[in-house]
Motif scaffolding. Structure first.
Motif, PDB file in Angstrom:
ATOM      1  N   UNK A   5       0.794  -1.223   0.000  1.00 34.07           N
ATOM      2  CA  UNK A   5       0.000   0.000   0.000  1.00 34.07           C
ATOM      3  C   UNK A   5       0.819   1.262   0.000  1.00 34.07           C
ATOM      4  N   UNK A   6       2.145   1.145   0.091  1.00 38.69           N
ATOM      5  CA  UNK A   6       3.025   2.316   0.106  1.00 38.69           C
ATOM      6  C   UNK A   6       3.128   2.913  -1.294  1.00 38.69           C
ATOM      7  N   UNK A   7       3.030   4.252  -1.398  1.00 38.01           N
ATOM      8  CA  UNK A   7       3.127   4.938  -2.681  1.00 38.01           C
ATOM      9  C   UNK A   7       4.570   4.887  -3.195  1.00 38.01           C
ATOM     10  N   UNK A   8       4.725   4.616  -4.486  1.00 40.42           N
ATOM     11  CA  UNK A   8       6.052   4.461  -5.088  1.00 40.42           C
ATOM     12  C   UNK A   8       6.407   5.681  -5.930  1.00 40.42           C
ATOM     13  N   UNK A   9       7.669   6.097  -5.854  1.00 34.84           N
ATOM     14  CA  UNK A   9       8.211   7.154  -6.707  1.00 34.84           C
ATOM     15  C   UNK A   9       8.850   6.472  -7.915  1.00 34.84           C
ATOM     16  N   UNK A  10       8.238   6.623  -9.077  1.00 32.98           N
ATOM     17  CA  UNK A  10       8.679   5.882 -10.268  1.00 32.98           C
ATOM     18  C   UNK A  10      10.107   6.233 -10.659  1.00 32.98           C
ATOM     19  N   UNK A  11      10.450   7.530 -10.651  1.00 29.26           N
ATOM     20  CA  UNK A  11      11.796   7.937 -11.065  1.00 29.26           C
ATOM     21  C   UNK A  11      12.849   7.401 -10.095  1.00 29.26           C
ATOM     22  N   UNK A  12      12.577   7.499  -8.807  1.00 29.03           N
ATOM     23  CA  UNK A  12      13.548   7.007  -7.824  1.00 29.03           C
ATOM     24  C   UNK A  12      13.696   5.499  -7.925  1.00 29.03           C
ATOM     25  N   UNK A  54      13.267  12.672 -25.812  1.00 26.35           N
ATOM     26  CA  UNK A  54      13.100  14.019 -25.269  1.00 26.35           C
ATOM     27  C   UNK A  54      12.985  15.062 -26.389  1.00 26.35           C
ATOM     28  N   UNK A  55      13.778  14.883 -27.432  1.00 24.50           N
ATOM     29  CA  UNK A  55      13.723  15.821 -28.558  1.00 24.50           C
ATOM     30  C   UNK A  55      12.335  15.806 -29.198  1.00 24.50           C
ATOM     31  N   UNK A  56      11.779  14.598 -29.381  1.00 23.49           N
ATOM     32  CA  UNK A  56      10.459  14.495 -30.007  1.00 23.49           C
ATOM     33  C   UNK A  56       9.368  15.082 -29.131  1.00 23.49           C
ATOM     34  N   UNK A  57       9.453  14.862 -27.823  1.00 23.21           N
ATOM     35  CA  UNK A  57       8.459  15.422 -26.912  1.00 23.21           C
ATOM     36  C   UNK A  57       8.454  16.947 -26.973  1.00 23.21           C
ATOM     37  N   UNK A  58       9.633  17.544 -26.986  1.00 23.52           N
ATOM     38  CA  UNK A  58       9.739  19.007 -27.052  1.00 23.52           C
ATOM     39  C   UNK A  58       9.237  19.529 -28.389  1.00 23.52           C
ATOM     40  N   UNK A  99      10.123  18.604 -16.323  1.00 24.54           N
ATOM     41  CA  UNK A  99      11.457  18.014 -16.212  1.00 24.54           C
ATOM     42  C   UNK A  99      11.397  16.576 -15.702  1.00 24.54           C
ATOM     43  N   UNK A 100      10.478  16.299 -14.789  1.00 34.02           N
ATOM     44  CA  UNK A 100      10.372  14.952 -14.232  1.00 34.02           C
ATOM     45  C   UNK A 100       9.995  13.948 -15.317  1.00 34.02           C
TER      46      UNK A 100
END
Length: 456
Positions: free
Chosen positions: A226-233, A276-280, A293-294
């Protein structure tokens, strides 16, 4: 000469029955029988013939008789749309019954691998009221578009589901359609993010089937505790170098709490930079603010969710399975470009005419799938295990579609001389009724040679 192509269609008696039930056929016709009409449409759409004149000529090539384009136009109506759509439905049912069985020893409990996707096509601008598409923030910029939904069996290449739908309806609305007719226990369904809904994933699991999908952006991730996870970390700690993989069991969604498996794969640096280039670039082109940025930082990894256990498919194998979706998408794209689909959709005509041509195109794709044209696996002679075809499947598809129309025509005529005679007669017949003011080739030659043409 035997013509094998139509054997992938319902029998002539079944086609006639469908024609009567849909109201397209009200009495027996000597020239334009339902079966001849269907074969003529298949031949035409394979090479981009779409006008009434071209279709009328094709009917003449198959029968040796003549039909005017004015008489033919009466057969392109709403009943004709129902007629062709029902033939597609019957052909799909037949495909489901005839699917071959494959040994998937390394994928425990999986019987079939299904690839679901959609593709949009542009229509002639005159059809914008019947097929409303995207806009460019102005009334004048409305476009006419249509969306195909389709499901492949990966191993046999057969089409199991297909439909025409409005462009403006999102894929998520079509996500449950597969549950009604196609999905069976033991199936593995692979679709992109457009179909990703927690309810769909839950239903797939309840039916005893499996799924692989990319992780929906912004979804809430919880540990089984049940603990929330930080995907990037989590990704930074567990998949530090390109090629590293990690998986764990999670709960997906703050309310739904769908039990599934999260798979993380670190991608090469150049792949992440290109993402990242395509997203921008996309954000700039559409006038949006630059991605956060995240989210840009997360492009160093690929994230997948599945209800397959690690014992059924390891992290690397699951990644390879998902990549196969792109291969099938490319096959669909080449099918569009190598057939007459672009010419058909861009034809200036009425909605019933173009709908009938599009259903005929899908019927052709189903028929070709039945014969293994889109097959990604080959069974070598001698009882060896299946292996991936190494030859270019795209070039093969291109050449096959070039042969469809001549094969149907030659099989109907019996020999090349008869076919050429029929073609000459059809051209002469339809030139006689051509109302456009233009000079025929014989007249041009006669004018250049200053001789009188014989009217006999």
């Amino acid at each position: 000469m035997q013509n094998r192509l139509p054997t992938a269609l319902p029998q002539s008696s079944q086609i006639n029955k469908i024609a009567r039930e849909t109201g397209w056929l009200t009495r027996k016709r000597k020239i334009l029988s339902p079966t001849v009409f269907v074969k003529a449409l298949l031949s035409c759409v394979s090479c981009g013939h779409r006008s009434l004149r071209e279709i009328a000529i094709e009917i003449g090539l198959l029968t040796g008789g003549t039909i005017s384009k004015q008489a033919l136009s009466e057969r392109f109506n709403s009943k004709g749309v129902k007629f062709l759509k029902q033939i597609v439905v019957e052909s799909l049912r037949s495909s489901l019954r005839s699917l071959p069985t494959h040994r998937l020893d390394q994928l425990s409990k999986i019987k079939r691998i299904l690839i679901g996707d959609s593709s949009s096509i542009s229509m002639h601008s005159s059809l914008v009221e019947d097929f409303p598409g995207s806009t460019n923030n102005s009334e004048e910029a409305k476009s006419a578009q249509l969306k195909f939904q389709f499901t492949f069996d990966l191993l046999s290449g057969q089409w199991l589901q297909t439909d025409l739908g409005p462009y403006l309806i999102p894929d998520q609305a079509a996500a449950p359609d597969i549950f009604l007719t196609v999905l069976q226990p033991g199936d593995l369904i692979i679709r992109d993010l457009g179909y990703a809904t927690l309810d769909s994933f839950d239903t797939i699991g309840e039916m005893g089937a499996f799924y692989i999908s990319r992780l929906p952006h912004g979804a809430t991730l919880l540990a089984r505790s049940g603990e929330c996870l930080d995907l990037y970390r989590l990704a930074s700690d567990c998949a530090k170098r390109p090629g590293d993989t990690f998986s764990m069991d999670i709960l997906l969604g703050a309310k739904k709490k769908l039990a599934c498996r999260l798979v993380i794969i670190r991608v090469p640096k150049h792949v992440a930079n290109e993402r990242r280039r395509r997203l921008k670039a996309t954000a700039k082109r559409k006038g949006r603010s630059e991605p956060k940025k995240a989210y840009l930082a997360q492009q160093d990894w690929s994230f997948y969710i599945t209800n397959l256990s690690e014992a059924q498919a390891g992290n690397a194998q699951l990644f390879e399975l998902y990549q196969l979706r792109w291969r099938v998408e490319n096959i669909f794209r080449i099918s569009k470009s190598q057939t007459g689909l672009v010419k058909i959709s861009g034809h200036k005509t009425n909605a019933n005419h173009v709908r009938m041509l599009l259903w005929a195109w899908m019927l052709l794709m189903i028929s070709m799938g039945r014969y293994g044209v889109f097959r990604l696996l080959e069974l070598p002679a001698g009882g060896a295990d299946p292996e991936i075809i190494t030859a270019s499947i795209f070039k093969s598809i291109e050449r096959i579609f070039q042969l469809i129309a001549p094969s149907i025509e030659l099989a109907a005529a019996g020999d090349i001389i008869t076919l050429l005679e029929r073609l000459s007669a059809q051209q002469a017949y339809h030139d006689r009724y051509e109302k456009r003011s233009r000079i025929s080739m014989p007249q041009r030659v006669a004018r250049a040679l200053q001789i009188e043409l014989s009217q006999s």
